[in-house]
Enzyme design. Structure first.
Site, PDB file in Angstrom:
ATOM      1  N   PHE A  72      63.464  54.600 -22.141  1.00 43.04           N
ATOM      2  CA  PHE A  72      62.340  55.524 -22.354  1.00 43.04           C
ATOM      3  C   PHE A  72      62.675  56.655 -23.322  1.00 43.04           C
ATOM      4  CE2 PHE A  72      61.823  53.788 -18.112  1.00 43.04           C
ATOM      5  CZ  PHE A  72      60.477  53.486 -18.072  1.00 43.04           C
ATOM      6  N   ALA A  73      63.980  56.800 -23.657  1.00 46.00           N
ATOM      7  CA  ALA A  73      64.405  58.023 -24.349  1.00 46.00           C
ATOM      8  C   ALA A  73      63.992  58.002 -25.808  1.00 46.00           C
ATOM      9  CB  ALA A  73      65.916  58.172 -24.240  1.00 46.00           C
ATOM     10  N   TYR A 140      56.435  57.940 -36.221  1.00 46.32           N
ATOM     11  CA  TYR A 140      56.675  57.642 -34.793  1.00 46.32           C
ATOM     12  C   TYR A 140      56.404  56.163 -34.509  1.00 46.32           C
ATOM     13  CZ  TYR A 140      55.594  57.118 -29.857  1.00 46.32           C
ATOM     14  OH  TYR A 140      55.530  56.648 -28.572  1.00 46.32           O
ATOM     15  N   ASP A 283      44.568  60.501 -35.846  1.00 45.33           N
ATOM     16  CA  ASP A 283      43.922  60.053 -34.605  1.00 45.33           C
ATOM     17  C   ASP A 283      42.929  58.920 -34.883  1.00 45.33           C
ATOM     18  OD1 ASP A 283      45.024  61.598 -32.601  1.00 45.33           O
ATOM     19  OD2 ASP A 283      43.473  63.157 -32.676  1.00 45.33           O
TER      20      ASP A 283
END
Ligand code: UFG
Length: 327
Positions: A72-73, A140, A283
């Site tokens: 998860f890191a 990301y 977005d």
């Protein structure tokens, strides 16, 4: 199974630790506490260390006796990934590759990886299924897709058993009330709206109401963090050597920003002022999961399907812990 939960002191990781323990597994936590919270995990199961330090990883795998890893890191702020991509490539890509190397070294072949709907970029349509093109629109998403690709290749070449789980919007808190969401800075919609209800912010800013959606605000698929984590355990328990599972994890129900704010008003009984603001760059208008593949593969279904229930669960934590783990 003994499982090393990398990033296990963070929001989703700490809930995964609970889900593993509740299913009879032995969970150990590896975390550098950059975003994670000491108070979110049992002290005797926390191994402090950094993904960028291979010696820390080797020691943690030895100490935990891990037979599997949940990873998860990662750094997960889209905006920051645009302004400081080096930080994202280093932590999310180099760190994950270090973890895979350390696992190979120790002969550990099971991994559940936190991927994201951000790997789809702006999807051609919604709901999104796993066959849709993965074209991230920010660093990301690029880092998460890079690791999905590495996992594909490693699974094929080295027999790694992989579940790459593409999350939609995680929300809510553990039913015990003991752990919940505490980010600094907080950028996520539900905690921000609840901070307004708590009087910690004057208003919530709605990032744009000119999207091609029924009320003009963005639509997301809010999945309860416990449902997310029960899917992780189900995936882990089904993994076979050399297998590569790629699964969306969402509820299939989309709610607009305005609907989420209304749900928060209803649940909290507070007025919650909202002001209209500019669109936030990056977005997509609507991100809703088609999770039928996860339903079939894992024999799993989310228990929380109404956004009010998810908000009520988040509200219990925020009300009891207005300052998060600092309380
Ligand atoms: N929003 C507002 N006001 C706020 C905060 C958010 O209007 O103050 C809106 C956003 O514009 C978005 C929705 O609320 O339309 C949800 O925003 P979040 O920041 O809560 O969640 P995101 O959908 O942006 O992010 C999630 C994950 C990310 C992941 C991303 C993929 O948290 O890690 O999905 O698109 F990268």
């Amino acid at each position: 199974m003994k499982v090393l939960v990398v990033g296990g002191a963070g929001y989703i990781g700490s809930h995964a630790v609970r889900a593993l323990e509740e299913s009879g597994h032995e969970a150990w936590v590896f975390d550098n506490l950059y975003q994670g919270h000491r108070g979110a995990v049992p002290a005797d199961r926390l191994i402090e260390g950094d993904l960028l330090n291979p010696a820390d990883l080797a020691a943690a795998l030895d100490k935990s006796g891990a037979e599997a890893v949940m990873h998860f890191a990662a750094l997960a702020l889209v905006g920051e990934s645009v302004t400081d991509p080096a930080k994202y490539y280093s932590n999310n890509v180099v760190g994950a590759l270090n973890l895979l190397d350390a696992m190979r070294e120790k002969g550990i072949w099971r991994i559940v990886f936190s991927s994201t709907c951000a790997t789809y970029g702006v999807p051609p349509s919604s709901p999104i299924d796993e066959s849709m093109p993965q074209v991230p629109i920010n660093p990301y998403g690029d880092t998460k897709l890079a690791i999905e690709k590495a996992l594909d290749a490693y699974s094929h070449a080295y027999g790694l058993g992989v579940a790459a789980l593409r999350y939609f919007n995680a929300a809510g808190s553990h039913h015990s009330g003991e752990i919940g969401e505490d980010h600094d800075p907080e950028t996520h919609l539900i905690p921000i709206v609840l901070q307004v209800a708590l009087g910690q912010r004057e208003h919530v800013t709605i990032f744009g109401d000119d999207y091609p959606t029924p009320d003009g605000t963005c639509i997301r698929d809010y999945i309860h963090v416990e449902d997310l984590c029960s899917a992780h355990v189900a995936a882990l328990e089904r993994l076979e050597q050399g297998q590569m599972m790629k699964l969306n994890l969402g509820t299939g129900n989309g709610f607009s920003v305005k609907q989420v704010i209304d749900a928060c008003r209803k649940v909290t009984g507070h007025e919650i002022p909202a002001v209209m603001g500019e669109r936030r760059p990056g977005d997509p208008a609507a991100l809703v999961a088609n999770s039928s593949k996860a339903f079939e593969t894992l024999g799993w279904k989310p228990k929380y399907t109404s956004v009010e229930e998810v908000v009520a669960s988040a509200w219990r934590w925020h009300q009891a812990n207005p300052n998060g783990y600092a309380n």
